[in-house]
Design a protein around this motif. Sequence first.
Motif, PDB file in Angstrom:
ATOM      1  N   HIS A 116      -0.572   5.227   3.591  1.00 13.53           N
ATOM      2  CA  HIS A 116      -0.148   5.732   2.289  1.00 13.53           C
ATOM      3  C   HIS A 116       1.348   6.029   2.341  1.00 13.53           C
ATOM      4  N   ASN A 117       2.168   5.048   1.915  1.00 11.94           N
ATOM      5  CA  ASN A 117       3.600   5.279   1.828  1.00 11.94           C
ATOM      6  C   ASN A 117       3.920   6.192   0.657  1.00 11.94           C
ATOM      7  N   ARG A 156       3.481  -0.415  -3.540  1.00 12.10           N
ATOM      8  CA  ARG A 156       4.177  -1.699  -3.491  1.00 12.10           C
ATOM      9  C   ARG A 156       5.614  -1.608  -2.951  1.00 12.10           C
ATOM     10  N   ASN A 157       5.903  -0.565  -2.190  1.00 12.47           N
ATOM     11  CA  ASN A 157       7.192  -0.507  -1.511  1.00 12.47           C
ATOM     12  C   ASN A 157       7.148   0.556  -0.426  1.00 12.47           C
ATOM     13  N   ALA A 158       8.108   0.478   0.481  1.00 14.11           N
ATOM     14  CA  ALA A 158       8.225   1.472   1.556  1.00 14.11           C
ATOM     15  C   ALA A 158       9.686   1.548   1.971  1.00 14.11           C
ATOM     16  N   ASN A 159      10.095   2.704   2.512  1.00 15.30           N
ATOM     17  CA  ASN A 159      11.452   2.841   3.033  1.00 15.30           C
ATOM     18  C   ASN A 159      11.451   2.574   4.532  1.00 15.30           C
ATOM     19  N   ARG A 160      12.600   2.787   5.176  1.00 17.72           N
ATOM     20  CA  ARG A 160      12.699   2.439   6.589  1.00 17.72           C
ATOM     21  C   ARG A 160      11.757   3.292   7.442  1.00 17.72           C
ATOM     22  N   GLU A 161      11.598   4.582   7.118  1.00 11.12           N
ATOM     23  CA  GLU A 161      10.684   5.420   7.880  1.00 11.12           C
ATOM     24  C   GLU A 161       9.249   4.947   7.709  1.00 11.12           C
ATOM     25  N   TYR A 176       0.808  -1.222   0.000  1.00  7.36           N
ATOM     26  CA  TYR A 176       0.000   0.000   0.000  1.00  7.36           C
ATOM     27  C   TYR A 176       0.838   1.266   0.000  1.00  7.36           C
ATOM     28  N   PRO A 177       0.597   2.187  -0.943  1.00  8.50           N
ATOM     29  CA  PRO A 177      -0.194   1.954  -2.153  1.00  8.50           C
ATOM     30  C   PRO A 177       0.668   1.722  -3.394  1.00  8.50           C
TER      31      PRO A 177
END
Length: 355
Positions: free
Chosen positions: A192-193, A113-118, A110-111
């Motif tokens: 919401h990344n 398909r990826n996210a960082n460490r924060e 979401y949303p």
Amino acid sequence: MRNTGGDRVQEAVAGCVAVLRTATDRDWEGVKAGGLTWSCRDTAFHIAEDLLAYAGQLAGRAQDRYVPFEIVPEDGVDNAGVLDVIETTGALFKATLHTTSREVRAFHPYPFRNANREGFAAMGIAEVLVHTHDIAEGLGLAYEPSAELCEFVLTTIFPHVRPGPAPWPTLLWATGRGELPGRAPVTQWRWHNNLVLPADRLTLEGVTPAAAADLHEGGDGGFEWVDGEPFEGTRVAAGLLLKAYEEGVLRPEFGVFVLVRREDGRAVGGMGFHAAPDEAGEVEIGYDLVEGGRGSGYATEALRTLSTWALARDDVRRILAKVEQDNLPSQRVVTRAGFTKVGEDDGLFIHELRG
């Protein structure tokens, strides 16, 4: 702004364990956690599962799916033992966050398909806070985390949610667990990344309200800048993003992006939209580079990337770029990116790019 989120995870876990340890002698299995269908015990173990899963995503650099593993409690483990698991998985997550570089992104649906460490830190903290609330509600315990923790979550993974009178009730409302005056109840929600767009030599990293606030106040926004700090235009744009967030009109993907060099992870400038597209599908774009990032074609590369992304959407038909008439380098940037000059306005040349 150099906090990777690990210390905040530790604070959230410590608060969770402190309140739940006061009731380890109670029946957690036979009591539902707040409005959930899960029992308090299942919900507590779910917190541990999430913390370890997020650590696994970052440590394994997962790109296409969740890492296929799970943890299982020992037979006969008591409530105190479950809290030990939460503390341990929280410590593992904290260590992973501290040892993961800023550029790393791992799979989360979401949303984008990826996210960082924060982003992972904020998601992990959110899981701890809201599910501790659920368990505490089921057991009749008083619980309220710090406003700073809640604000970190809201400004990192809820950029589309207008701030309320206080961070904790706002987070409860945003996750379908409470009411706010003048707002309809939330029945479905997702966090919401930030959006990240890859280019050839650059990565365009969407700025969260948390990073925008830091930039606007004179910080680095969590980025290492080629010249030590961003150009003034990026700080102004961050302030406009923050204002839109506070007014509840921010569409995060039409905000500000920091241009980060792939070769060394250092930021060379900012680029973004003045606002979301209007009813005619028109949107205006602006940018600036630090002096150390100029003359290498970074602005052209980023402008092509962001314009291509925008015009591929159904809600964007025309992109405008307004350039000062004496700014020849910027005029060359928009021309090389495919824009055409279509007019003038108060000392500015107006360029457009259509889909």
